[in-house]
Structures are given as C-alpha cells and as structure tokens.
Design an enzyme around this catalytic site. Structure first.
Site, PDB file in Angstrom:
ATOM      1  N   ARG A 245      -1.753  -9.741  12.448  1.00 42.18           N
ATOM      2  CA  ARG A 245      -0.806  -9.005  13.296  1.00 42.18           C
ATOM      3  C   ARG A 245       0.020  -9.992  14.111  1.00 42.18           C
ATOM      4  NH1 ARG A 245      -1.992  -5.806  10.264  1.00 42.18           N
ATOM      5  NH2 ARG A 245      -2.618  -3.639  10.501  1.00 42.18           N
TER       6      ARG A 245
ATOM      7  N   ASP B  66       0.844  -1.201   0.000  1.00 42.20           N
ATOM      8  CA  ASP B  66       0.000   0.000   0.000  1.00 42.20           C
ATOM      9  C   ASP B  66       0.876   1.247   0.000  1.00 42.20           C
ATOM     10  OD1 ASP B  66      -2.419  -1.451  -0.014  1.00 42.20           O
ATOM     11  OD2 ASP B  66      -2.261  -1.784   2.143  1.00 42.20           O
TER      12      ASP B  66
ATOM     13  N   ASP C 129     -19.350  -4.666 -12.006  1.00 37.91           N
ATOM     14  CA  ASP C 129     -20.002  -3.901 -13.074  1.00 37.91           C
ATOM     15  C   ASP C 129     -20.864  -4.878 -13.871  1.00 37.91           C
ATOM     16  OD1 ASP C 129     -20.597  -1.947 -15.097  1.00 37.91           O
ATOM     17  OD2 ASP C 129     -18.685  -0.969 -14.694  1.00 37.91           O
ATOM     18  N   ILE C 130     -21.428  -4.446 -14.990  1.00 34.61           N
ATOM     19  CA  ILE C 130     -22.240  -5.375 -15.776  1.00 34.61           C
ATOM     20  C   ILE C 130     -21.324  -6.476 -16.333  1.00 34.61           C
ATOM     21  CG2 ILE C 130     -24.038  -3.686 -16.336  1.00 34.61           C
ATOM     22  CD1 ILE C 130     -22.737  -3.401 -19.120  1.00 34.61           C
ATOM     23  N   PRO C 131     -21.875  -7.673 -16.571  1.00 32.83           N
ATOM     24  CA  PRO C 131     -21.034  -8.813 -16.959  1.00 32.83           C
ATOM     25  C   PRO C 131     -20.092  -8.526 -18.134  1.00 32.83           C
ATOM     26  CG  PRO C 131     -23.241  -9.579 -16.455  1.00 32.83           C
ATOM     27  CD  PRO C 131     -23.292  -8.073 -16.370  1.00 32.83           C
ATOM     28  N   ASN C 132     -20.592  -7.870 -19.178  1.00 28.72           N
ATOM     29  CA  ASN C 132     -19.754  -7.647 -20.360  1.00 28.72           C
ATOM     30  C   ASN C 132     -18.538  -6.769 -20.050  1.00 28.72           C
ATOM     31  OD1 ASN C 132     -19.376  -7.947 -23.271  1.00 28.72           O
ATOM     32  ND2 ASN C 132     -19.683  -5.723 -23.272  1.00 28.72           N
ATOM     33  N   THR C 133     -18.757  -5.744 -19.233  1.00 29.17           N
ATOM     34  CA  THR C 133     -17.653  -4.833 -18.873  1.00 29.17           C
ATOM     35  C   THR C 133     -16.621  -5.565 -18.022  1.00 29.17           C
ATOM     36  OG1 THR C 133     -19.173  -2.973 -18.947  1.00 29.17           O
ATOM     37  CG2 THR C 133     -17.144  -2.640 -17.704  1.00 29.17           C
TER      38      THR C 133
ATOM     39  N   ASP D 237      -5.552  -6.491  -6.537  1.00 27.87           N
ATOM     40  CA  ASP D 237      -6.745  -6.356  -5.695  1.00 27.87           C
ATOM     41  C   ASP D 237      -7.546  -5.126  -6.138  1.00 27.87           C
ATOM     42  OD1 ASP D 237      -8.527  -6.302  -3.550  1.00 27.87           O
ATOM     43  OD2 ASP D 237      -7.050  -5.507  -2.132  1.00 27.87           O
ATOM     44  N   LEU D 238      -8.340  -5.285  -7.216  1.00 30.65           N
ATOM     45  CA  LEU D 238      -9.093  -4.141  -7.756  1.00 30.65           C
ATOM     46  C   LEU D 238     -10.596  -4.264  -7.512  1.00 30.65           C
ATOM     47  CD1 LEU D 238      -7.187  -3.526 -11.133  1.00 30.65           C
ATOM     48  CD2 LEU D 238      -6.790  -2.481  -8.892  1.00 30.65           C
ATOM     49  N   LYS D 239     -11.051  -5.399  -6.995  1.00 29.12           N
ATOM     50  CA  LYS D 239     -12.458  -5.590  -6.577  1.00 29.12           C
ATOM     51  C   LYS D 239     -13.464  -5.114  -7.622  1.00 29.12           C
ATOM     52  CE  LYS D 239     -11.437  -5.168  -1.608  1.00 29.12           C
ATOM     53  NZ  LYS D 239     -10.062  -4.628  -1.554  1.00 29.12           N
TER      54      LYS D 239
ATOM     55  N   LYS E  58       0.702  -7.833  -3.021  1.00 23.13           N
ATOM     56  CA  LYS E  58      -0.639  -7.383  -3.380  1.00 23.13           C
ATOM     57  C   LYS E  58      -0.553  -5.931  -3.847  1.00 23.13           C
ATOM     58  CE  LYS E  58      -4.087  -6.144  -0.337  1.00 23.13           C
ATOM     59  NZ  LYS E  58      -4.791  -4.936  -0.801  1.00 23.13           N
TER      60      LYS E  58
ATOM     61  N   THR F 206     -15.398  -6.260   5.222  1.00 25.12           N
ATOM     62  CA  THR F 206     -15.327  -6.390   6.687  1.00 25.12           C
ATOM     63  C   THR F 206     -15.691  -5.074   7.378  1.00 25.12           C
ATOM     64  OG1 THR F 206     -12.965  -6.076   6.465  1.00 25.12           O
ATOM     65  CG2 THR F 206     -13.702  -8.311   6.859  1.00 25.12           C
TER      66      THR F 206
ATOM     67  N   GLY G 256       0.164  -6.215   5.663  1.00 22.88           N
ATOM     68  CA  GLY G 256       0.658  -4.911   5.233  1.00 22.88           C
ATOM     69  C   GLY G 256       1.620  -4.308   6.227  1.00 22.88           C
ATOM     70  N   ARG G 257       1.092  -3.411   7.071  1.00 20.46           N
ATOM     71  CA  ARG G 257       1.955  -2.609   7.954  1.00 20.46           C
ATOM     72  C   ARG G 257       2.915  -3.376   8.859  1.00 20.46           C
ATOM     73  NH1 ARG G 257      -3.177   0.942   9.266  1.00 20.46           N
ATOM     74  NH2 ARG G 257      -4.031  -1.083   8.664  1.00 20.46           N
TER      75      ARG G 257
HETATM   76  O1  C5P Z   1      -1.600  -2.952   6.893  1.00 22.57           O
HETATM   77  P1  C5P Z   1      -2.580  -4.090   6.984  1.00 22.57           P
HETATM   78  O2  C5P Z   1      -1.944  -5.403   7.358  1.00 22.57           O
HETATM   79  O3  C5P Z   1      -3.766  -3.754   7.877  1.00 22.57           O
HETATM   80  O4  C5P Z   1      -3.122  -4.253   5.488  1.00 22.57           O
HETATM   81  C1  C5P Z   1      -4.143  -5.138   5.141  1.00 22.57           C
HETATM   82  C2  C5P Z   1      -4.411  -5.069   3.663  1.00 22.57           C
HETATM   83  O5  C5P Z   1      -5.540  -5.891   3.379  1.00 22.57           O
HETATM   84  C3  C5P Z   1      -4.753  -3.674   3.142  1.00 22.57           C
HETATM   85  O6  C5P Z   1      -4.308  -3.581   1.796  1.00 22.57           O
HETATM   86  C4  C5P Z   1      -6.268  -3.661   3.198  1.00 22.57           C
HETATM   87  O7  C5P Z   1      -6.831  -2.779   2.258  1.00 22.57           O
HETATM   88  C5  C5P Z   1      -6.590  -5.107   2.839  1.00 22.57           C
HETATM   89  N1  C5P Z   1      -7.911  -5.554   3.310  1.00 22.57           N
HETATM   90  C6  C5P Z   1      -8.283  -5.560   4.642  1.00 22.57           C
HETATM   91  N2  C5P Z   1      -9.526  -5.985   5.012  1.00 22.57           N
HETATM   92  C7  C5P Z   1     -10.390  -6.402   4.080  1.00 22.57           C
HETATM   93  C8  C5P Z   1     -10.040  -6.421   2.722  1.00 22.57           C
HETATM   94  C9  C5P Z   1      -8.770  -5.983   2.378  1.00 22.57           C
HETATM   95  O8  C5P Z   1      -7.493  -5.191   5.496  1.00 22.57           O
HETATM   96  N3  C5P Z   1     -11.572  -6.843   4.452  1.00 22.57           N
END
Ligand code: C5P
Length: 236
Positions: A181, A10, A64-68, A59-61, A32, A119, A210-211
C-alpha cells in the site's frame, strides 16, 4: 536479479480486464492472473494478454498428486506464462514433478514460486486445525527451504516474511510479496501492509499490487508511482 511491480488483475471477466489494460497505452506492466479471472475467462485471457506484450504471473496455487501437477504444469508452460505457483504443502515429490512438467523441450521454463503458509493462516489455525505445531515463521522458513531444495525459484510471502525467507534461503531466492500500500492509501482488507519503498528496502524482488492501482482514478499514474518507489526509477 530482475525486480518488478506486478499488477493483480482481480477482475471478473475478460472484458473488464482488457478495458483496464487499455488504459496503459504503450506501457505493458507485468500482470497477475488469479483463480477468479482464469476460471471466468480460461486460457484465452492468458493468450490475449501475452499477445498484447505483457509478462504474466499465473497465480493458480496448484496442489495435487505429483503426476497430476506435472501434467497441469506442462499445459501451463505451453501457455508461455512467465511465472506460476503451487503450494509447498504438496511436498518435495510434487514440487519436483512440477518442475519436470514445466520445463519445455528446449530446457527453458517459467519461474516457479511456492506458497508457504497462506497469510490468512494464524498460529492457532495452523496448530489446531492443520495439526502443525510451532510458530508460523518457522514453518514458512522450513517450507521455503523445501521449495528451494526441490529446485523452485522462490516463494510468495508477506512482506514481513520476506526477510525470514532471505535468511533461510539466501539472497538469490526470489520473494514475491503482496500486501503493498502507498503511505496515503487505504489498507482495504489487508492486515500487515508495507509501502513499495519499504518492500525495496527489505529485499522483495517482485511486489504484487492490486487495488492501489486497479481502483485508482488514474491507474497508469498509480503504477508509475509504484515503480518509482519500488524500483527507484520511472523507467518501465
Ligand atoms: O488489492 P490487493 O493489493 O490487496 O491485492 C493483492 C493480491 O495479492 C490479490 O490478488 C491477493 O489475492 C494476492 N495475495 C495476497 N496475499 C497473499 C497471497 C496473495 O494478497 N498471501
């Protein structure tokens, strides 16, 4: 089944991302790339990271409509990513179209994973804003089943939901879980967190971290610790 630690890159730019990955030397973690980085740096960042030998979860989630979605997935599949995703909320026709678009002429394709309920969505928001009655867990299980019946490989879900998904869809259905974590690290803005070891115990296939790695003083050491705890080995 393949299990792996995926680092959430990120970062706001190509430069910051590549500088971070340079710190891993010959170690090439699965990464990611999310909306922030992709919108800032475009397909070039995907090509550059791929060229350096990393696996990529894009991770672009899509929703949209199926064709797009089919056309967009076909472009993403040419980028040679290893995993990508969409919202199960788009329904089975959209998910089936996505699979079609993603499948290359030789029959191969990246893994396709669905987001069920974000979430960040509480029961109140789901019931009152989205007008979906019932419990979040039941909707997550139902969306996961829809994704499976549409031919998808798995879902992104909170560690807490991974067990529910495995019960609904079976062991082979892939779970990708963020919210990870170390026992001794800060939760940041994540509410329900789990250690890498606990994620292994509940059957997560991929953890997204991530972090705890990107902000660590020594990211390589933090990544290796994550692999040891999740995979039970330091092998990368
Ligand atoms: O820094 P951290 O470990 O919290 O990063 C978690 C990654 O997972 C981020 O890119 C966040 O957008 C993604 N994510 C999330 N919870 C979700 C879906 C994606 O934390 N439900």
């Amino acid at each position: 089944m393949a299990k792996d630690v995926i680092i959430a890159c990120d970062f706001p730019s190509m430069e910051a991302t590549l500088e971070f990955l340079d710190r891993f030397g010959d170690t090439k973690p699965y990464v990611k790339i999310g909306m922030e980085l992709f919108y800032a740096a475009g397909p070039e960042i995907v090509k550059e990271i791929k060229k350096r030998g990393h696996k990529i979860f894009l991770d672009l989630k899509l929703c949209d409509i199926p064709n797009t979605v089919k056309s967009a997935m076909s472009v993403l599949s040419q980028l040679d990513v290893d995993m990508t995703n969409l919202h199960a909320f788009g329904g089975h026709k959209m998910m089936e179209a996505a699979i079609e678009g993603l499948t290359r002429p030789d029959g191969t394709r990246p893994l396709l994973i669905a987001v069920t309920m974000l979430t960040s969505t509480s029961k109140e928001l789901m019931n009152e804003d989205l007008l979906i009655p019932g419990e979040v867990d039941a909707v997550v299980a139902s969306y996961a089943k829809n994704a499976q019946m549409s031919g998808l490989d798995g879902v992104v879900c909170s560690p807490r939901e991974a067990a529910i998904v495995k019960i609904a869809c079976g062991d082979k259905f892939v779970t990708v879980t963020p919210g990870i974590r170390f026992a001794d690290s800060a939760a940041d803005d994540q509410v329900r967190v789990m250690t890498p070891a606990k994620a292994r115990e509940i059957g997560s296939d991929y953890i997204v971290v991530g972090r705890p790695i990107t902000k660590a003083e020594d990211p390589l050491a933090a990544y290796e610790r994550c692999c040891r705890e999740f995979l039970g080995t330091a092998e990368l």
